[in-house]
Scaffold this motif. Sequence first.
Motif, mmCIF file in Angstrom:
data_model
loop_
_atom_site.group_PDB
_atom_site.id
_atom_site.type_symbol
_atom_site.label_atom_id
_atom_site.label_comp_id
_atom_site.label_asym_id
_atom_site.label_seq_id
_atom_site.Cartn_x
_atom_site.Cartn_y
_atom_site.Cartn_z
ATOM 1 N N CYS A 159 -22.710 8.909 9.036
ATOM 2 C CA CYS A 159 -22.437 8.985 7.598
ATOM 3 C C CYS A 159 -20.944 9.147 7.336
ATOM 4 N N GLY A 160 -20.300 10.021 8.104
ATOM 5 C CA GLY A 160 -18.875 10.252 7.920
ATOM 6 C C GLY A 160 -18.043 9.032 8.246
ATOM 7 N N GLY A 161 -18.414 8.300 9.302
ATOM 8 C CA GLY A 161 -17.677 7.097 9.653
ATOM 9 C C GLY A 161 -17.774 6.036 8.579
ATOM 10 N N ALA A 162 -18.985 5.838 8.051
ATOM 11 C CA ALA A 162 -19.167 4.845 6.993
ATOM 12 C C ALA A 162 -18.392 5.240 5.736
ATOM 13 N N SER A 163 -18.402 6.519 5.407
ATOM 14 C CA SER A 163 -17.689 6.984 4.219
ATOM 15 C C SER A 163 -16.180 6.810 4.361
ATOM 16 N N ALA A 164 -15.657 7.069 5.551
ATOM 17 C CA ALA A 164 -14.220 6.895 5.775
ATOM 18 C C ALA A 164 -13.810 5.442 5.590
ATOM 19 N N LEU A 165 -14.622 4.528 6.091
ATOM 20 C CA LEU A 165 -14.328 3.104 5.921
ATOM 21 C C LEU A 165 -14.463 2.695 4.458
ATOM 22 N N ASN A 166 -15.390 3.325 3.737
ATOM 23 C CA ASN A 166 -15.524 3.071 2.304
ATOM 24 C C ASN A 166 -14.262 3.502 1.563
ATOM 25 N N HIS A 167 -13.693 4.651 1.927
ATOM 26 C CA HIS A 167 -12.433 5.101 1.328
ATOM 27 C C HIS A 167 -11.340 4.051 1.523
ATOM 28 N N LEU A 168 -11.277 3.505 2.716
ATOM 29 C CA LEU A 168 -10.248 2.518 3.029
ATOM 30 C C LEU A 168 -10.435 1.246 2.210
ATOM 31 N N ILE A 169 -11.647 0.720 2.194
ATOM 32 C CA ILE A 169 -11.915 -0.547 1.513
ATOM 33 C C ILE A 169 -11.747 -0.422 0.005
ATOM 34 N N ASP A 170 -12.127 0.725 -0.543
ATOM 35 C CA ASP A 170 -12.098 0.914 -1.998
ATOM 36 C C ASP A 170 -10.825 1.583 -2.494
ATOM 37 N N ALA A 171 -9.800 1.670 -1.662
ATOM 38 C CA ALA A 171 -8.577 2.361 -2.075
ATOM 39 C C ALA A 171 -7.955 1.720 -3.316
ATOM 40 N N ASP A 172 -7.998 0.395 -3.415
ATOM 41 C CA ASP A 172 -7.417 -0.276 -4.580
ATOM 42 C C ASP A 172 -8.202 0.044 -5.843
ATOM 43 N N ILE A 173 -9.534 0.113 -5.738
ATOM 44 C CA ILE A 173 -10.361 0.479 -6.878
ATOM 45 C C ILE A 173 -10.115 1.928 -7.271
ATOM 46 N N ASP A 174 -10.036 2.787 -6.267
ATOM 47 C CA ASP A 174 -9.845 4.218 -6.532
ATOM 48 C C ASP A 174 -8.573 4.483 -7.330
ATOM 49 N N ARG A 175 -7.537 3.713 -7.078
ATOM 50 C CA ARG A 175 -6.272 3.931 -7.785
ATOM 51 C C ARG A 175 -6.375 3.570 -9.268
ATOM 52 N N LEU A 176 -7.351 2.746 -9.620
ATOM 53 C CA LEU A 176 -7.498 2.287 -11.003
ATOM 54 C C LEU A 176 -8.510 3.080 -11.813
ATOM 55 N N MET A 177 -9.368 3.841 -11.136
ATOM 56 C CA MET A 177 -10.512 4.435 -11.816
ATOM 57 C C MET A 177 -10.243 5.808 -12.429
ATOM 58 N N GLY A 178 -9.073 6.353 -12.236
ATOM 59 C CA GLY A 178 -8.780 7.643 -12.848
ATOM 60 C C GLY A 178 -8.222 8.649 -11.865
ATOM 61 N N LYS A 179 -7.877 9.834 -12.362
ATOM 62 C CA LYS A 179 -7.221 10.846 -11.546
ATOM 63 C C LYS A 179 -8.087 11.308 -10.381
ATOM 64 N N ARG A 180 -9.404 11.432 -10.620
ATOM 65 C CA ARG A 180 -10.287 11.951 -9.573
ATOM 66 C C ARG A 180 -10.269 11.063 -8.344
ATOM 67 N N THR A 181 -10.442 9.773 -8.530
ATOM 68 C CA THR A 181 -10.482 8.865 -7.384
ATOM 69 C C THR A 181 -9.079 8.515 -6.885
ATOM 70 N N ALA A 182 -8.114 8.497 -7.792
ATOM 71 C CA ALA A 182 -6.739 8.172 -7.379
ATOM 72 C C ALA A 182 -6.172 9.228 -6.447
#
Length: 394
Positions: A159-182
Motif C-alpha cells: 500500500c505504501g509503495g503504491a501511494s508513494a508512486l501516486n504522489h509522484l505521478i499526481d504531483a502536477d495535479i496536487d500543485r493545482l488543487m489547493g494548499k492541502r495537496t500543494a
Amino acid sequence: MTRAGIWFRATALAALAGTGATTVSGVLGGGGGHRVLAATTLPPLAALVVASAAVHRRLLPASLAALAAFLAAAAVREPRLLHLAVAAAAVAACSVVTVSSLAGPRVEGGAWRDYVTLTKPRIMSLLLVTGVCGMIAAAHGMPSPGRFLAAVLGLALACGGASALNHLIDADIDRLMGKRTASRPVAAGRVPGARALEFGVALSAFSFVLLAGAVNLLAAVLALGGNLFYVVVYTLWLKRRTSQNIVIGGAAGAVPPLVGWAAGSGHVTWSAVALFAIVVVWTPPHFWALALLLREHYARANVPMLPVVRGERATSRQIVVYSVALTLLTAVPWALGLFGDVYLVAAVVLGAVFVALAVRLLRSASRASAVLLFHYSLVYLALLFAAVAVDLAA
C-alpha cells in the motif's frame, strides 16, 4: 550524474543477495526453496530496471543485464554448468549496479516524516483493516503471530509503495488543487521525484519478497497486482480520462481483503470474492462524497471527477444508487451461506444508515451532509469487515 538514493541502494543489495542466494541454492541442488528464492528475487531486479530507466539511466545497462541473465538462468536449466554460469552472470551484473549506485554527488532526499506521508497512512489504515479482517475470517481465528505480522507488514509495504508512486505521478495535479495537496512532499519539492520513485518501487518489491517468503506466493502476487492496478490503470490511465475512474479504479482498493484471505487460508474462495465485490461497490459513494467537497479543486486541475463532469445533483443521485446497490449486495453472501447471522445484522443496520445518509445528501445537497456521509462510509467499511471477522472466527 547524481548518486542513487538509499532506497535504490537497498533494492540493489536485495537483488544482489537474492541472486547470490539463488545461485548458491542451485549449486547445492535446488528444490522448492530454490524456486522460492528465485521468485522473491525477481521483484527487486524488476524494481532496479524501473528505477534505472526512470532516473538512473547510467545504471540501466547493468540492471537490464542482471534481469536478463536471471531470467535466462531460469529458462536454461540444462546443461547444469551453463545454468550456473548464467546465474553467476546475474550476480556479477547486480554487483556492478550495487557498486555503481554509490558513485556521484549526494543529493538530499528529504525528511523521514515526508516519506511517512508518501505512504498515505490514513488510507493505508483502512486497507489494513480490510486485509486483517479478511485474514482472520479465512483462518477462522487469529493466524500464528509470525504469519500475521508478516502479512500485515507485507500488505502495508504494498500500500505504501503504491501511494508513494501516486504522489509522484499526481504531483502536477496536487500543485493545482489547493494548499492541502500543494504541500505534499513531492508537489512541494521537499522530496525529489527520483527519491519518491526509488522509495515506491522499493517498498513494492520488498512487499513481494516478504509476502512470498514468509506468507505465500498467492498473497504476494495479489498484493503486487493490486499495486500495479492502482498505479498503472487508475493513476496513470483512468484518473485523468473518465468520470468513471473511481468505479473501475476502485478495484485496486478491494485487493487487500483478497491478500488477507490468501494469507489466512492459502487460497481465494467465493467468500473472498464477495468481500472484494463489496469494496468495489462501496468505493464510488465513498469517494464521490469526498469529490463533492473538493469539486472546485478537481475542476481547477482539470480532473474529470463525476461532480465536475455531471454536477452535484447527478453525483448525489449516483451515490444513492450505489448505496442501495451496496446494501443489497452485502446480503448476498449471507443468502449464499458464506457468512452468518452476526454479519447479516451488521450489514442490514450499517447499510440502512448508509442509504439514509445518501438520501439526506440528495435532499439537502449541503456540505455538512457530504462530510457526514464521507466519514460514515469509513466507519461503515471498518465495522462491516469486523463483523465478517467476528462471524467467521466465532
